[in-house]
Structures are given as structure tokens and as C-alpha cells.
Design an enzyme around this catalytic site. Sequence first.
Site, PDB file in Angstrom:
ATOM      1  N   ASP A 195       9.356  17.697 -15.883  1.00  0.00           N
ATOM      2  CA  ASP A 195       8.234  18.041 -15.008  1.00  0.00           C
ATOM      3  C   ASP A 195       7.758  19.461 -15.302  1.00  0.00           C
ATOM      4  O   ASP A 195       6.564  19.740 -15.320  1.00  0.00           O
ATOM      5  CB  ASP A 195       8.658  17.955 -13.535  1.00  0.00           C
ATOM      6  CG  ASP A 195       8.913  16.512 -13.110  1.00  0.00           C
ATOM      7  OD1 ASP A 195       8.825  15.617 -13.984  1.00  0.00           O
ATOM      8  OD2 ASP A 195       9.203  16.289 -11.916  1.00  0.00           O
ATOM      9  N   TYR A 252       5.668  19.569 -18.358  1.00  0.00           N
ATOM     10  CA  TYR A 252       4.340  19.023 -18.074  1.00  0.00           C
ATOM     11  C   TYR A 252       3.499  20.064 -17.335  1.00  0.00           C
ATOM     12  O   TYR A 252       2.348  20.331 -17.702  1.00  0.00           O
ATOM     13  CB  TYR A 252       4.453  17.732 -17.240  1.00  0.00           C
ATOM     14  CG  TYR A 252       3.093  17.105 -16.970  1.00  0.00           C
ATOM     15  CD1 TYR A 252       2.556  16.154 -17.833  1.00  0.00           C
ATOM     16  CD2 TYR A 252       2.332  17.504 -15.865  1.00  0.00           C
ATOM     17  CE1 TYR A 252       1.304  15.603 -17.617  1.00  0.00           C
ATOM     18  CE2 TYR A 252       1.067  16.959 -15.640  1.00  0.00           C
ATOM     19  CZ  TYR A 252       0.564  16.008 -16.517  1.00  0.00           C
ATOM     20  OH  TYR A 252      -0.681  15.480 -16.295  1.00  0.00           O
ATOM     21  N   LEU A 265      -9.377 -16.504  -3.998  1.00  0.00           N
ATOM     22  CA  LEU A 265      -8.481 -17.569  -4.458  1.00  0.00           C
ATOM     23  C   LEU A 265      -8.271 -18.616  -3.375  1.00  0.00           C
ATOM     24  O   LEU A 265      -8.275 -18.293  -2.185  1.00  0.00           O
ATOM     25  CB  LEU A 265      -7.113 -16.980  -4.791  1.00  0.00           C
ATOM     26  CG  LEU A 265      -7.023 -16.066  -6.005  1.00  0.00           C
ATOM     27  CD1 LEU A 265      -5.654 -15.401  -6.049  1.00  0.00           C
ATOM     28  CD2 LEU A 265      -7.244 -16.868  -7.274  1.00  0.00           C
ATOM     29  N   LYS A 279       1.380 -11.655  -5.466  1.00  0.00           N
ATOM     30  CA  LYS A 279       0.067 -11.420  -4.849  1.00  0.00           C
ATOM     31  C   LYS A 279       0.188 -10.125  -4.053  1.00  0.00           C
ATOM     32  O   LYS A 279       0.854 -10.059  -3.030  1.00  0.00           O
ATOM     33  CB  LYS A 279      -0.327 -12.571  -3.936  1.00  0.00           C
ATOM     34  CG  LYS A 279      -1.726 -12.405  -3.366  1.00  0.00           C
ATOM     35  CD  LYS A 279      -2.220 -13.683  -2.706  1.00  0.00           C
ATOM     36  CE  LYS A 279      -3.698 -13.618  -2.361  1.00  0.00           C
ATOM     37  NZ  LYS A 279      -4.074 -12.526  -1.497  1.00  0.00           N
ATOM     38  N   GLU A 316      -5.373  -4.667  -8.233  1.00  0.00           N
ATOM     39  CA  GLU A 316      -5.162  -4.312  -6.834  1.00  0.00           C
ATOM     40  C   GLU A 316      -4.735  -2.857  -6.703  1.00  0.00           C
ATOM     41  O   GLU A 316      -3.824  -2.408  -7.393  1.00  0.00           O
ATOM     42  CB  GLU A 316      -4.065  -5.220  -6.258  1.00  0.00           C
ATOM     43  CG  GLU A 316      -4.075  -5.327  -4.754  1.00  0.00           C
ATOM     44  CD  GLU A 316      -4.956  -6.460  -4.240  1.00  0.00           C
ATOM     45  OE1 GLU A 316      -5.852  -6.940  -4.992  1.00  0.00           O
ATOM     46  OE2 GLU A 316      -4.753  -6.871  -3.080  1.00  0.00           O
ATOM     47  N   LYS A 375       1.086 -18.730  -0.675  1.00  0.00           N
ATOM     48  CA  LYS A 375       1.346 -17.676   0.311  1.00  0.00           C
ATOM     49  C   LYS A 375       2.774 -17.747   0.856  1.00  0.00           C
ATOM     50  O   LYS A 375       3.331 -18.819   1.031  1.00  0.00           O
ATOM     51  CB  LYS A 375       0.356 -17.809   1.480  1.00  0.00           C
ATOM     52  CG  LYS A 375      -1.098 -17.724   1.048  1.00  0.00           C
ATOM     53  CD  LYS A 375      -1.532 -16.289   0.819  1.00  0.00           C
ATOM     54  CE  LYS A 375      -1.786 -15.610   2.110  1.00  0.00           C
ATOM     55  NZ  LYS A 375      -3.084 -15.026   2.269  1.00  0.00           N
ATOM     56  N   CYS A 434      27.965  -0.173  37.525  1.00  0.00           N
ATOM     57  CA  CYS A 434      26.860  -1.051  37.123  1.00  0.00           C
ATOM     58  C   CYS A 434      27.438  -2.213  36.331  1.00  0.00           C
ATOM     59  O   CYS A 434      28.046  -2.025  35.280  1.00  0.00           O
ATOM     60  CB  CYS A 434      25.872  -0.257  36.260  1.00  0.00           C
ATOM     61  SG  CYS A 434      24.520  -1.258  35.626  1.00  0.00           S
TER      62      CYS A 434
END
Length: 679
Positions: free
Chosen positions: A31, A34, A81, A115, A173, A315, A433
Site C-alpha cells: 500500500d 502505491y 429476467l 443473482k 450489478e 430465486k 419474581c
Amino acid sequence: MTDFQDYRRRVDALNHHSHQYYVLDDPQISDAQYDAAYAELQKIEADHPDWILPESPTQRVGDAPLEAFETVRHRVPMVSLANAFDDDELARFVQRIGERLDLDTESMAFAAEPKMDGLAINLRYESGQMVQATTRGDGEVGEDVTQNVRPIRAIPLKLFAEQPPKVLEVRGEVFMPRAAFDALNQAQKNADKKPFANPRNAAAGTLRQLDPRIAAQRELAFFAYGWGELDPDFPWPETYSARMQQLQDWGLPLNPCSETVTGFSGMQEYFERLSAKRDRLDYEIDGIVYKVDDLSQQQTLGFTARAPRWAIARKFPAQEVWTTLTAIDIQVGRTGTLTPVGRLEPVQVGGVVVSNATLHNLDEIHRKDVRVGDTVVVRRAGDVIPEILGPVLSQRPEQTQVFEMPDTCPECGSEVVREPDKAAYRCTGGLVCPAQRKRALHHFVSRKALDIDGLGDKLIDQLVDQGWVKRPDDLFHLQAGQLQSLPRMGKKSADKVIKAIEKARHTTFARFVYSLGISEVGEVTANTLASHYRTLEALQEAEVEELVTLSDIGEVVAEKVHQFLNEAHNQAVIQGLVEAGVTWPRPEPAAAETKTVESPFNEATVVVTGTLSQMTRDEAKDALRQLGAKVTGSVSSKTDFLIAGENAGSKLTKAESLGITVLDEAALLEALDKAGIKS
Ligand code: IVH
């Protein structure tokens, strides 16, 4: 001296390293290296502003807030879809394809990929440069969100291609990884801002953010799964999988879980594999998309009015549903804490019927503004307890009331007090109680405590209601004849219960300490106490100053332990148990005091999760303690190692997001072997 060619090489190099890091998860430089190269680039650009290339990593974040997003007509519509909700629907999809193509589908290739539960996006590349990013919108017209997509590091601003196509529209996506979502919501909470309901909403809110600087602060990611307009003169591969491979070679990220499978049986095997992995993924998915791999077959199949005939979304059962909150009941816990429990109109979530959900505490109910009568969003992910996310305000009936805690305990009528500085409300009735009494007894007989098999919660409740058992030591004075007078209790089962109680007289010191139900003292702390003090007398004389020096015990816990052991009622119970014949062998001295074993786990904080194959989790924890580890129950930044077995869930995800070293059971066995400890 730098010239433009040198500048260009530096931009390409930084983009290459960024791709190694964000897409391939395989950095080739540190890092710091970079960052240093990036800083040099910034300097060169400051000296030569006319050189600046649009794909330079410094050009990802814009600074001009927009008034509104421009609308853009898609050159190729973004269709959706068809769905299959079960195997039958999927089988019919495959069958229709077989009929239309007149082929045996069992040998046909299908692309299978998760999905993603995010937002569809169209990335337009012209001669390799990304020039525009648009949302799906209604499929015909979307919005130009280029400014907010450029900061997504997984998306190349320029394709890694010697001879890129003139036009390439990549579709895929945009989503928010779970870890980024959790961090964002924590930040929203800290800033007193409304948290996002789920990662999808957070991703949508980020893409639709008019100020690009805010969008750039939030971490989004991307997977490609298709294309729109394509350069007609470019030699594109002939199958879906080969084209996706081409996109990957040019620097676009594909979902690593994607595969090519054969026939319906291949689809089903993939479904099983992915379902098992689902909870461990760092992003949300809501199903699987299957696509015919051969593009000429796709063309023959064509489209219906709404969707392609060559693809389907299988699904998963929904993890988020709406239902009615019919009541908020109060449960009284072992230590008197009042917990509100939401009662729901029963509903299917994630494949099981849910009728209760936790509401945590009053602050949470007020923060979410949940009221009895509301339609609420209920969520259940993996094997997590169902949670009420919030009300659907548009559905709120008239005259609902803001929920308040009762002033008196619903179980015993004692006064209820709010713990100072805490969200918790507590019944002050103590062991008067019956609810607390029952819970304390449930804990006393539980598996990790005295493990009295056959003394179920229902039976304990009956024993308390009869007035026969008020405290744990009363259990040891029960008679079989007494039990037989209870409804549905024969001689045989009564004898069995008495036998089980007899057996429980012989226990371990750690179990005994745990069984007392000292607040904040779980299994791990009980173990620490038992192996340090070794005798009941020593433990009873423990001072706070000494307790806090033990691993895993802070000031709060030390105070609670001390208070508990010095309270007259508790002393009577302990005395009663000893008099009833509860005994244990004297524990071995704590491992650390005898010898220090050589092991990577020495002094390390370790969490164990998932199913192990060679030992139980409890055995693994004991083994780790012998190796000098501090074993804790939850993953945090203080955790050094997570030992993950099969089906590890959220702890694994969390550890991975925190960059904690994850080891398997074999690593533990090896360490035990090296230390000469039998597992
Ligand atoms: S393919 C013509 N693949 O699902 C095929 N879509 O219901 C177009 N989605 O709008 C879509 N993951 O937002 C495809 N691996 C995947 C997907 C995926 C998520 C979303 C996408 C689309 C919606 C369709």
C-alpha cells in the site's frame, strides 16, 4: 525529467496495481508503494495539467455537485429476467428450451452465476475509455450516474486492451459489500443519521447521490454479467462464457462464483453449492441466474415481451418480508432484564415460518418507531434470529400508540427500574419474581451448566408453580413420588428425572461456577475463575483487585462476581448445594501457572466458530486454553485468530472483513501435536 510517455506509463502502472488489488485481490506492491507512486503522479499532474488523462486514478472523484441526473435512452434496452421460485418452474424453463431448440438439454451448457442484489448498470466504453455509466431506469431510459460510478475502484476507467473495440457496453450489478454496509450504517448512527435498511438501498442511495464527493466516500463494488451495444466489426467470441472471459481479460470483474454447468442436474448441483455458501459471501444475493451459454442458441430462442427466453432467475426464498406486528410482549430474563418481543402475524421468511422477532430494547423500538398494529419489514438472514427492521409508514393504521415499558413487572408486579446509562429495564423482584426464578433454574440445569437431562423448561416451570422448588439446591431434595403427582408424569419418567439429578451431583468446578448464573459470567469466565481459584473457599474470598488481574475479567465483571459471592442469599444457595452433595474434582492448576507451552496461540485472543470434525467446539476451546490462548465468544479488532470449521457464518465474514487470520481445524491439531497435548 518526465515526459508525457513516462507520465502515461505511470498512469497505466497505477491502474494495473489498482486492478490487482481491487479485482484480483492479489496486490503486487505494498500500500505504501502505491501511495508513494500516486503522490508522485499527483505532483506531475500539478506541473503539467494539460497531460492529465481521463483514466488517471486521480480523476476518479469529481467535485461538482449536480442539480439533477440527465436521462439517457439505452441504445439496447435493459430487459429483466423471468423468475423461477422452485425446482418445477426451473424444470419447465429447461424443458421449453429443449422443445424450442429440439435438443437434449441434459448435455447443454448453461452459465450459472449468483443473482446479485444490487442495481443494474450500463458502462459504455468507446475505444477502451469509459465514457458513460447509466442506471437501468425503466429499461428504456435510465439516468447518467457517471460521476458516481467513476470512483468505484473495481471498474476500469480504461480497458486493458491493445486494440479495444470501438464500442462496448458492459452490463452488470453495482452493490455494496456487507462489511462496507455495516461500516456505513455505523457512521450514519454516530452522526445521528437514519441508517439504510439494507445494502441494496445503500447502494441505490449512493448512486443517486448528487454530490460526487459523498458518493466517493462510500464503498461500492461491481460484477459484470452481460453487455449492451457492441462494435459490430469486432471479432467477439461465440459463447456467453467466452465473451465474459474476454471482458475479464480487459479488466472487468466477474463474480468468482460463476460457473458453466451442464443440464438441469448441473443447475441443481450449483444451487446446492451456492445455497451452502450464501451466508459466507460478503454481499447479498437473492438467487441464481442461469443463461444458455451458446449465443447462436440464445438468438434462436429470442425474447418474450419482457424477458429473454434463454435466461431465468431461480430465486431463493425471500429473506425480507412484510407482516403485521400484532403485539409487543415483555419477557423477563434470568437476571430480571425486560426484553420486548414482537409478536407477528406468522409469515414465511427465508424458508421458515416466523411469528416472533426480537426488538432488543425500548430505545431501539423508539428509534425505529415501531408500533403495535404496524405493517413491519421482517428480515431473517441465515440462521440469525428474525429481526424487525422497521415499519412501513404508508401502511400505518390510524390511532397507533408509541410503545412504552410497563412500570411494574408483568410476571410479579415488582417495580421496574431503568439501569443507569443503559438501555435496559430491570425487574427489581429478584428471586421473588417467578420468571427470574424459572430462568435461573433453566440456566442451572442447562447443558453447559449442571447438564441435568430430563429437567426440561416446562417441568421446571411446573416445579416453581407448585412451590416445590425456589432455589437450585431445592432440586436435590425432590422425591420421585412428588413428581409422579404432576400431570402426565408416570413412575418411569419420575424415576428418570431423579436419576438425572443424582448424576448431576458430580460435576466440575467450572460448570458449578457457571451454573450459578452470575451476571456477565459465561462459560469462558467461569473456566478462568475455576482454574485460577481451584477451591470454592478461595473463590469466595476473591477480592476485586485480584479478580481484575485475570484474563478476560474487567472491572465490571470483577465487581459483579464479588457482589454475587458476598450476597447472603447467594451464599445460602451455594451452601445448600454443597450440603446437598454437589461435588467436583479439584481442578488442575491453570496451564499458564504450570508451564508455558510453545504455540502460536500463546497469549493470543482466539474465537472458534463452525462445525469441527475431530472435536466439539467446547473441546477445541479447552485445547486452545491449554495452549495459552484466551478464548472469547465474539470477533472484534482484538481477535488474533479465528478457527473456522464447516458452515462458519457471520463470525467468519466479520473476521475476514477485519483482516483477522482465519485458521482451520488442522492448524489447531498441528499446534496441539507440536505442544505434545492430546486432542
Ligand atoms: S442478467 C438479459 N445476471 O437481475 C439478462 N442479471 O431481474 C439481463 N441481476 O436487472 C440480466 N445478478 O439487476 C443478470 N448475474 C446476473 C444478475 C442479474 C443480478 C439483476 C439485474 C437485472 C435483474 C433482472
